[in-house]
Design a protein around this motif. Sequence first.
Motif, mmCIF file in Angstrom:
data_model
loop_
_atom_site.group_PDB
_atom_site.id
_atom_site.type_symbol
_atom_site.label_atom_id
_atom_site.label_comp_id
_atom_site.label_asym_id
_atom_site.label_seq_id
_atom_site.Cartn_x
_atom_site.Cartn_y
_atom_site.Cartn_z
ATOM 1 N N GLY A 123 10.929 12.098 9.749
ATOM 2 C CA GLY A 123 9.904 12.058 10.831
ATOM 3 C C GLY A 123 9.028 10.894 10.753
ATOM 4 O O GLY A 123 8.832 10.179 11.790
ATOM 5 N N SER A 124 8.520 10.580 9.598
ATOM 6 C CA SER A 124 7.863 9.335 9.205
ATOM 7 C C SER A 124 8.718 8.197 9.516
ATOM 8 O O SER A 124 8.299 6.936 10.053
ATOM 9 C CB SER A 124 7.170 9.345 7.942
ATOM 10 N N GLY A 125 9.896 8.135 9.337
ATOM 11 C CA GLY A 125 10.672 6.701 9.414
ATOM 12 C C GLY A 125 10.880 6.753 11.045
ATOM 13 O O GLY A 125 10.961 5.471 11.556
ATOM 14 N N VAL A 126 10.985 7.724 11.648
ATOM 15 C CA VAL A 126 11.001 7.671 13.357
ATOM 16 C C VAL A 126 9.895 6.782 13.662
ATOM 17 O O VAL A 126 9.893 6.068 14.512
ATOM 18 C CB VAL A 126 11.455 8.848 14.069
ATOM 19 N N LEU A 127 8.465 7.271 13.230
ATOM 20 C CA LEU A 127 7.421 6.455 13.613
ATOM 21 C C LEU A 127 7.386 5.033 13.324
ATOM 22 O O LEU A 127 7.182 4.340 13.953
ATOM 23 C CB LEU A 127 6.276 7.087 12.910
ATOM 24 N N LEU A 185 2.107 2.927 9.439
ATOM 25 C CA LEU A 185 2.035 3.973 10.145
ATOM 26 C C LEU A 185 3.009 5.057 9.761
ATOM 27 O O LEU A 185 2.333 6.388 9.332
ATOM 28 C CB LEU A 185 2.523 3.873 11.639
ATOM 29 N N GLY A 186 4.231 4.878 9.152
ATOM 30 C CA GLY A 186 5.080 5.805 8.577
ATOM 31 C C GLY A 186 4.644 6.397 6.982
ATOM 32 O O GLY A 186 4.629 7.396 6.864
ATOM 33 N N THR A 187 3.851 5.501 6.346
ATOM 34 C CA THR A 187 3.564 5.907 5.009
ATOM 35 C C THR A 187 2.348 6.799 5.130
ATOM 36 O O THR A 187 2.154 7.603 4.071
ATOM 37 C CB THR A 187 3.531 4.613 4.030
ATOM 38 N N GLN A 222 14.380 0.850 3.662
ATOM 39 C CA GLN A 222 13.320 2.133 3.765
ATOM 40 C C GLN A 222 14.132 2.971 2.527
ATOM 41 O O GLN A 222 13.467 3.658 1.862
ATOM 42 C CB GLN A 222 13.502 2.868 4.963
ATOM 43 N N GLY A 223 15.324 2.954 2.425
ATOM 44 C CA GLY A 223 16.179 3.852 1.703
ATOM 45 C C GLY A 223 15.659 3.482 0.017
ATOM 46 O O GLY A 223 15.426 4.326 -0.798
ATOM 47 N N THR A 224 15.574 2.063 -0.020
ATOM 48 C CA THR A 224 15.002 1.577 -1.386
ATOM 49 C C THR A 224 13.739 1.862 -1.738
ATOM 50 O O THR A 224 13.437 2.779 -2.997
ATOM 51 C CB THR A 224 15.171 0.124 -1.497
#
Length: 167
Positions: free
Chosen positions: A55-59, A85-87, A148-150
């Motif tokens: 969800g945060s990643g979508v933002l 925003l995401g974090t 983002q994965g890292t």
Amino acid sequence: MSRPESGASDGHPRHDDFTTPHALTPIELPLADGQPSTSLDLKTQIIRFAITGAGSGVLDFGLTVFLQYIVGAPFWIAKSLGFILGTTTAYLLNRRWTFEATPSFTRFLAVAALYGITFFVNVGLYTWLSHMWPVELIYSFAAYVVAQGTATVINFVVQRLVIFRMR
């Protein structure tokens, strides 16, 4: 200047102690039952962390792409604002739902330091890959996934093993 009385005539209670210092705290979401639970197993935490992260990643990605492709912002500015925003969203949800931790100013500072580190990892990888690959949405998405994965792996390990064990 006089202090307001408790139970003022307007029916709203008043704070009697104006001398007690109160630490600033980030926006808080209520715990489900009001009490922290430390009994969540690793599998539950990973699942909750993944849902919160998605969800945060979508933002994050949505704002990044909007700023980069619609507004015309440079890679690093678009990704920086998306990351913030995401974090912020991820921290608020993970603290309450994934790790069910009580509010702690020390923990908040530790998360802010961790996010500062992962900010440079995330934005740095995204910017580097964006300069290496063609400027097309599919490549921006691939750069986002790698960056983002890292950062997500670093965040989960440090939050689970260190930060949300702090008192």
